[in-house]
Write a protein that holds these residues in place. Structure first.
Motif: not given
Ligand code: THG
Length: 372
Positions: A31, A82, A108, A243, A267
């Motif tokens: 990744y 956004r 991200p 997710l 968003m």
């Molecule tokens: N943490 C950090 N970096 C990341 C990720 C992470 N980089 C790669 C990847 N994950 C980025 N993608 C996501 C996808 C979903 C979420 C966070 C990063 C996530 N989503 C929640 C949901 O969909 O329910 C909340 C979304 C919201 O409330 O806006 O947490 O995990 N550092």
């Protein structure tokens, strides 16, 4: 498998690599051009620990793209649809990125350390190159780099107990995606209330890659009273929780999708007037209405064992969409998956099936998430 995956210098290792090997990592994936642990030999136990206890994950592959300089926020706003008005230092946000045609190219987490220093904690695509090109072509006063920063996630219902023991009770006050710069035994960190699971917890962004083993051991020691154990981002839990996994669920080159199809519509406020890459395309798509929608899928039959490639979603034998990842959910006692279906196809649609490598499975649709 009758082969092994070669570990060589063209794919990068994490600062936690040695520690995860010492703790018995059994598989890796790739990744962002880095190895990421897959499991530690007990997938069911690792899932149960995430659901009922606390797990620690090497997620150094969540690379940071740093935007630094007077135009850092200008560039950040150009990169995401956004609206970033009201963004303040210390409060992170989930920010889908699009190309000029409105296709998603990453999703991200944005971390504004200050008005002139912003990180994008990226999913699996080369955002650094993209951001560098946009900045230079637009003549912006901003440096785009990949700093020495590597997240370690602590996730599960007991994660905040471990976080408090490590850092103090202030961590409990962090709102979702909020973060703070701090130190632990002199190890420089950013601590955020985030992580790629719905079980809660924090991510420790290690800011000195020479101290990975030290941080890993420190977290292990602090988590011992709660039986912390090593794990990895869990695909079954993420499917249950809805997710998104960029690379699995959509990817610009292989599975293009726009933010409205992927459920990011709420968003994106196109009336806010901000300039961003893809605006014209998203205005057109918003006016026409997206052609597809993100769906949950149940698959009949015996437990499935994941999938290597996207699968075909069929109706009466005709291809109508795709299912991007499937798994057997023990919590639900069913096979589940996520995918994209025609926007006008309701959850009550009949005659559906999913094409697996070994034949078709009858299927039905459901709303996401499967579980909260
Ligand atoms: N943490 C950090 N970096 C990341 C990720 C992470 N980089 C790669 C990847 N994950 C980025 N993608 C996501 C996808 C979903 C979420 C966070 C990063 C996530 N989503 C929640 C949901 O969909 O329910 C909340 C979304 C919201 O409330 O806006 O947490 O995990 N550092």
């Amino acid at each position: 498998m009758p082969f092994s995956i070669h570990v060589g210098p063209n794919v990068r290792t994490s600062p936690f690599f040695e520690a995860t090997v010492a703790d018995g990592v059994r598989s890796f994936s790739v990744y962002n051009h880095m190895y990421i642990p897959g499991n530690f030999g007990d997938p069911d136990g690792e899932y149960d620990r995430l659901l009922h206890g606390v797990a620690m994950w090497d997620v150094a592959v969540q690379r940071q793209v740093e935007l630094a300089g007077p135009d850092a926020m200008v560039l950040a706003q150009l990169l995401t649809p956004r609206h970033l008005g009201g963004t303040r230092p210390g409060q992170g946000r989930y920010v889908p990125l699009c190309d000029h045609d409105g296709w998603l190219i990453n999703d991200p987490v944005l971390l504004p350390l200050s008005q002139t220093q912003v990180w994008l904690s990226i999913a699996d695509s080369d955002v650094g190159l993209w951001a560098l090109a946009i900045a230079r072509e637009r003549g912006l006063d901003v440096a785009v780099t990949e700093p020495d920063v590597s997240p370690l996630a602590i996730q599960g219902p007991l994660a905040m107990e471990v976080a408090e023991a490590l850092l103090g009770d202030w961590v409990r006050a962090l709102r979702p995606f909020a973060f703070r710069e701090t130190e632990l035994d002199g190890i420089p960190l950013v601590v955020a209330r985030s992580g790629w699971s719905k079980q809660g917890g924090v991510e420790l962004y290690l800011r000195d890659g020479s101290r990975g083993t030290e941080l890993w051991e420190r977290v292990k020691r602090a988590g011992a009273p709660w039986d912390i154990g090593p794990g990895a981002p869990n695909d079954i839990e993420r499917l249950e929780s809805g997710l998104i996994s960029y690379g699995a669920d959509m990817r610009r080159q292989t599975l293009p999708a726009n933010p409205f199809e992927m459920g990011f519509g709420a968003m994106i406020d196109l009336s806010a007037g901000h300039d961003f890459i893809g605006r014209a395309a998203l205005e057109r798509i918003a006016a026409e209405g997206p052609a597809r929608r993100r769906v949950g899928v149940f698959l009949d039959g015996p437990p499935v064992d994941g999938n290597r490639q996207p699968l075909t979603l069929l109706r009466d034998g005709v291809r109508i969409g795709h299912v991007t990842e499937i798994a057997h959910s023990r919590r639900l006692g069913r096979n589940i998956g996520v995918g994209l279906a025609p926007a006008d196809l309701g959850d009550d649609a009949t005659g559906l099936s999913v094409g697996l490598a070994d034949g078709e499975r009858a299927a039905s649709l459901t709303a996401l998430p499967f579980l909260r």
